[in-house]
Scaffold this active site. Sequence first.
Site, PDB file in Angstrom:
ATOM      1  N   CYS A 416     -27.280-119.385  25.312  1.00  0.00           N
ATOM      2  CA  CYS A 416     -26.060-119.158  26.075  1.00  0.00           C
ATOM      3  C   CYS A 416     -24.808-119.121  25.203  1.00  0.00           C
ATOM      4  CB  CYS A 416     -25.916-120.239  27.139  1.00  0.00           C
ATOM      5  SG  CYS A 416     -25.869-121.926  26.479  1.00  0.00           S
ATOM      6  N   HIS A 460     -24.626-125.552  29.261  1.00  0.00           N
ATOM      7  CA  HIS A 460     -24.619-124.096  29.380  1.00  0.00           C
ATOM      8  C   HIS A 460     -23.213-123.583  29.060  1.00  0.00           C
ATOM      9  CE1 HIS A 460     -26.458-120.397  30.517  1.00  0.00           C
ATOM     10  NE2 HIS A 460     -25.654-120.164  31.549  1.00  0.00           N
ATOM     11  N   ASP A 476     -22.428-114.394  33.805  1.00  0.00           N
ATOM     12  CA  ASP A 476     -23.338-115.178  32.957  1.00  0.00           C
ATOM     13  C   ASP A 476     -24.279-114.219  32.231  1.00  0.00           C
ATOM     14  OD1 ASP A 476     -24.959-116.941  31.704  1.00  0.00           O
ATOM     15  OD2 ASP A 476     -25.534-118.080  33.495  1.00  0.00           O
TER      16      ASP A 476
END
Length: 661
Positions: A416, A460, A476
């Site tokens: 991420c 994250h 995302d």
Amino acid sequence: MSAVLAKLSVRQFSLLSIAVFAAILPHLSRLPWSLTLLLPALLCARWWQRRWRPTPVSALLKLPLALLIVALTLMQYGNVFGREPGSALACGMLVLKLVESETTRDARAAVLFAAFVLMSALLFAQSLFYTAFLMLVLILLLAVLRQLQVQPANSTAPWRPQLIHYLRDAGLSLLAGAPLALCAFLLIPRFTSPLWGAPNDGDSARTGLSDRMSPGDISNLLNDDSPAFRVGFTGEAPAPAKRYWRGPVLWNFDGRAWTRPEWADTAAQVTITNSGATIDYDVTQEPSLQRWMLALDVPIEVPADATRFADLTVSGRHRDSTNPRRYHLRSVLDYVLQPELSATERRRALQLPRGFNPRSVALAQQLRAAHPDDDVAVVREVLQRFRSDYSYTQAPPELGRESVDEFLFDTRAGFCEHYSSAFTFLMRAAGIPARVVTGYQGGYFSNVGRYLLVRQSDAHAWSEVWLPQRGWVRIDPTAEVSPSRIELGATATRGGDRESWYHPEWIASLRNQFDLANRWWNEAVVQFNALRQGGLLQPFGIEHADYAQLAWVLSGCISVILAGMTLWTLRRSRGAEDALDRSYALLCSKLARAGVKRAASEGPRDFCARAAASLPESATAIRALAQRYVNLRYAHALCDSAELHLFDRAVHALRVSKRKP
């Protein structure tokens, strides 16, 4: 020689050495490496010396050892005051106490010192299983005290059952003290610290999320399965894909790391148009070295002692690095966030460092040229690129100065941190305002405890882009590459990574189940503070109990407990005959059947001497039993259970013939 100055036997010294090691064991991982190596080695050397060359250690050796431990502590901490240096010095002095222990008096002092060192470990951690381990060591220390009692000179009790008896007695002793300990815990007036604590004890907390994100920062959290926070929802918990827990928002990029500037810490009104239901929830956040308070997606109400900044980052006024922080929030999941963007905010959300990542800048300009007036199309095309040509891994290759270029065009693998950084960079280079949001995503929902557990491994990072009429929109990019990361959680993405041996499904499930007990422990014990103590007497009409009222209740409870234990002891002594007396009564009964009856005024030594004279065939056995009975009855404050067992067996095994007329 008096009892307290009796020389320690090999068995007693060995057990004492084990107890001392167990007492310093919880500290070893926090000590300087020099002491971590020195203290166990010194302890082993002392045991070996006492086992094979049982002579006192010379002061010429003890003094340099003491100076060495003090010097090592000073070299590491600069002083001997405070929690860390104090505990390190105490561990060292405890081992030195073992070096000079030769008598039972020395050993008892060492056991008491070991109990102090052991309890000081609670200054660093108070989890349920950690505390349970300390209680087990405390039972061992109590068993050592039992072992230090004067032993019969002719003791033949094997060490293993004897140790088991001592451990059992120590456990029962600890259990017997539990009611008084519970009263003291609940009712002794306390101040602001919930249970244990010391100023500036930040090492008990984990680093957690920071206001800086560079390659490798979050990966350290991804390998940490400790709880980050727990959430209890007033209604239903949101779906896994919507569990985005917002932490610090990062604006500045220097080519290597994203950081949060000082100007971002400004409270301001934010326009939020809510188009869905609100979600109320309580967060219990583990101690952290950071001031950030995690919030679900877009928080619309925050606690009075917290600040919500313009980018919706929520911050506490103080860092609570010792105790869990509990707070209530309200959030929305369907919204339009800040549909108007000022010129200043736009400029800040488009800033990029000069001279970095030229290939990425060229790619962004190429995308913009293809979609000159369509920001959504640019976003969609970048996500499509990630989806088709990139892979997810928690062990990506190292990146150099041109980190975004190397990731986008060379390595094409990351997690991420890499995807959110590269995506935000491309958006800004294409003229779309963007920022990086760090936090957590997912979590395990316990159906038994009805709460959500979010671990550090759920850390994250994602992006937010500003689009006309839609405001800030969460994007995302990691979800495009690894949808299972979002739907199933962080554990679903670890299959081929180096730490996978630690994360099989059944172990993860077991840890989640254990967390239910940890949660209860944290709420009932660790977070029991002065405020909750003041409300203990609310069921009795006292809204907030003061110190005097608590003291009165404490006195009453202690009186009731002591009275109850006294009555129980008296009742038990009447109903249950002493085990030693039962064995002795059996001996007297056997001798009476053989023709030698004990007179009411006759003591055991005189009676058995007369019986031995009358029964010469069993004289040796009768005299031995008499001596063992006297030792058990009069040589100890408490009767040795192992010796008592052997005595009872010997009485049962005695065979005597009737006295000849």
